[in-house]
Design a protein around this motif. Structure first.
Motif, short mmCIF file in Angstrom:
data_model
loop_
_atom_site.label_atom_id
_atom_site.label_comp_id
_atom_site.label_asym_id
_atom_site.label_seq_id
_atom_site.Cartn_x
_atom_site.Cartn_y
_atom_site.Cartn_z
N ASP A 18 -16.45 -23.70 -18.08
CA ASP A 18 -15.98 -24.49 -16.94
C ASP A 18 -15.20 -23.68 -15.92
N VAL A 19 -15.60 -22.44 -15.74
CA VAL A 19 -14.92 -21.57 -14.76
C VAL A 19 -15.83 -21.37 -13.55
N LEU A 20 -15.26 -21.63 -12.38
CA LEU A 20 -15.96 -21.35 -11.13
C LEU A 20 -15.34 -20.09 -10.53
N LYS A 21 -16.17 -19.10 -10.26
CA LYS A 21 -15.67 -17.87 -9.64
C LYS A 21 -15.85 -17.98 -8.13
N LEU A 26 -12.28 -16.36 -1.88
CA LEU A 26 -10.95 -16.98 -2.03
C LEU A 26 -10.01 -16.25 -2.98
N ASN A 27 -10.55 -15.70 -4.06
CA ASN A 27 -9.67 -15.17 -5.10
C ASN A 27 -9.60 -13.64 -5.20
N HIS A 28 -10.44 -12.95 -4.43
CA HIS A 28 -10.40 -11.49 -4.52
C HIS A 28 -10.59 -10.98 -3.10
N ALA A 59 -0.97 -15.34 -8.82
CA ALA A 59 -1.19 -14.55 -7.64
C ALA A 59 -2.13 -15.26 -6.65
N SER A 60 -3.13 -15.97 -7.18
CA SER A 60 -4.19 -16.44 -6.27
C SER A 60 -3.75 -17.55 -5.31
N GLY A 61 -2.62 -18.20 -5.58
CA GLY A 61 -2.16 -19.24 -4.65
C GLY A 61 -1.55 -18.69 -3.38
N SER A 98 -2.07 -20.76 -18.99
CA SER A 98 -3.07 -20.21 -18.08
C SER A 98 -4.48 -20.61 -18.53
N PHE A 99 -5.16 -21.36 -17.65
CA PHE A 99 -6.52 -21.80 -17.95
C PHE A 99 -7.46 -20.61 -18.04
N THR A 100 -7.25 -19.62 -17.18
CA THR A 100 -8.18 -18.49 -17.14
C THR A 100 -7.87 -17.44 -18.22
N VAL A 123 1.06 -26.11 -3.39
CA VAL A 123 -0.31 -25.76 -3.05
C VAL A 123 -0.87 -24.81 -4.12
N ASP A 124 -2.13 -24.99 -4.48
CA ASP A 124 -2.76 -24.01 -5.39
C ASP A 124 -4.27 -23.96 -5.13
N ASP A 125 -4.90 -22.93 -5.69
CA ASP A 125 -6.34 -22.77 -5.47
C ASP A 125 -7.16 -23.78 -6.29
N PHE A 126 -6.84 -23.91 -7.59
CA PHE A 126 -7.61 -24.77 -8.49
C PHE A 126 -6.71 -25.78 -9.20
N LEU A 127 -7.29 -26.91 -9.52
CA LEU A 127 -6.64 -27.86 -10.43
C LEU A 127 -7.62 -28.12 -11.57
N ALA A 128 -7.21 -27.72 -12.78
CA ALA A 128 -8.08 -27.91 -13.96
C ALA A 128 -7.39 -28.89 -14.91
N SER A 129 -6.53 -28.38 -15.81
CA SER A 129 -5.83 -29.28 -16.72
C SER A 129 -4.43 -29.66 -16.22
N GLY A 130 -4.03 -29.06 -15.12
CA GLY A 130 -2.78 -29.48 -14.47
C GLY A 130 -1.53 -28.74 -14.89
N SER A 131 -1.66 -27.75 -15.78
CA SER A 131 -0.45 -27.09 -16.28
C SER A 131 0.30 -26.34 -15.17
N ALA A 132 -0.45 -25.64 -14.30
CA ALA A 132 0.21 -24.88 -13.22
C ALA A 132 0.99 -25.81 -12.31
N ILE A 133 0.36 -26.93 -11.93
CA ILE A 133 1.04 -27.88 -11.03
C ILE A 133 2.24 -28.53 -11.74
N GLU A 155 -10.49 -29.00 -6.93
CA GLU A 155 -10.16 -29.79 -8.13
C GLU A 155 -11.43 -29.97 -8.95
N LYS A 156 -11.33 -29.78 -10.25
CA LYS A 156 -12.47 -30.05 -11.13
C LYS A 156 -12.17 -31.38 -11.82
N SER A 157 -12.82 -32.44 -11.34
CA SER A 157 -12.44 -33.78 -11.80
C SER A 157 -12.93 -34.09 -13.22
#
Ligand code: 5GP
Length: 194
Positions: A18-21, A26-28, A59-61, A98-100, A123-133, A155-157
């Motif tokens: 479930d990882v989108l690069k 955006l990320n590199h 870093a990516s945010g 960390s999801f990644t 603000v962040d780049d991805f929302l997966a399981s919500g831990s970062a937020i 967001e990955k719903s």
């Protein structure tokens, strides 16, 4: 379809787990025109909100949040990941999974830069399981500051972060909500077509 969704369709790569690069824009390597649009779009979506500061996590945010901060004309603060050494002084700490990288990180901000009563747009780049937020929300609450809203690029719903954050009552705006993605076919579907 908005600019970010178009870019995800044309250049995003779906990986196992479930990882989108989005490394090519955006990320590199970063598409600066897209970054400008992202800043302006969050400015539009949070129009009328009092925002004193933008908060993200390294870093990516950082690149995304800097574009947003520029559009709001406010400072950008990013939570640092602690290396566990020489982290002294008056700081707020939280723990983020960390999801990644599949590990726990301690994050912190200096108390000097997050003050009581400040209205913070996270603000962040991805929302997966919500831990970062959740970690960033925790830092804001330790400072007695206020979460004015949360802005997510992707967001990955099909993961539960969005549901957790919305259940807590925060205004959450996601520029692209991915409903499903398949690493074999590379098919990506969004929850709303526009
Ligand atoms: P969460 O804490 O919501 O589980 O995951 C969000 C964080 O993990 C983001 O800060 C982002 O860096 C990373 N992340 C989550 N999902 C993805 C993904 O599909 N692709 C990339 N590149 N990063 C992701």
């Amino acid at each position: 379809m908005n600019k970010l969704k178009e870019k995800i369709i044309s250049d995003g790569k779906v990986f196992e787990g479930d990882v989108l690069k989005v490394d090519s824009f955006l990320n590199h390597q970063i598409d600066i025109e897209l970054l400008k649009w992202i800043g302006e779009e969050f400015r539009r979506r949070f129009d009328g909100f009092k925002i004193d500061k933008i908060l993200t996590i390294e870093a990516s945010g950082i690149a995304i949040a800097s574009s947003v901060a520029l559009c709001f004309g406010v400072p950008l603060l990013f939570a640092k990941k602690s290396e566990g050494v020489n982290v002294t002084g008056n700081k707020f700490f939280s723990k983020v999974y960390s999801f990644t990288h599949k590990c726990w990180n301690t994050i912190y901000v200096s108390a000097e830069y997050l003050s009581k009563g400040e209205k913070v747009l996270i603000v962040d780049d991805f929302l997966a399981s919500g831990s970062a937020i959740e970690g960033l929300v925790d830092l804001v609450s330790q400072a007695d500051a206020e979460v004015a809203g949360i802005g997510i690029c992707i967001e990955k719903s099909f993961q539960d972060g969005g549901m957790k954050i919305r259940t807590r009552g925060y205004k959450l705006e996601s520029l692209a909500i991915i409903e499903s993605m398949d690493n074999r076919t590379q098919e990506i579907t969004f929850s709303e077509p526009n």
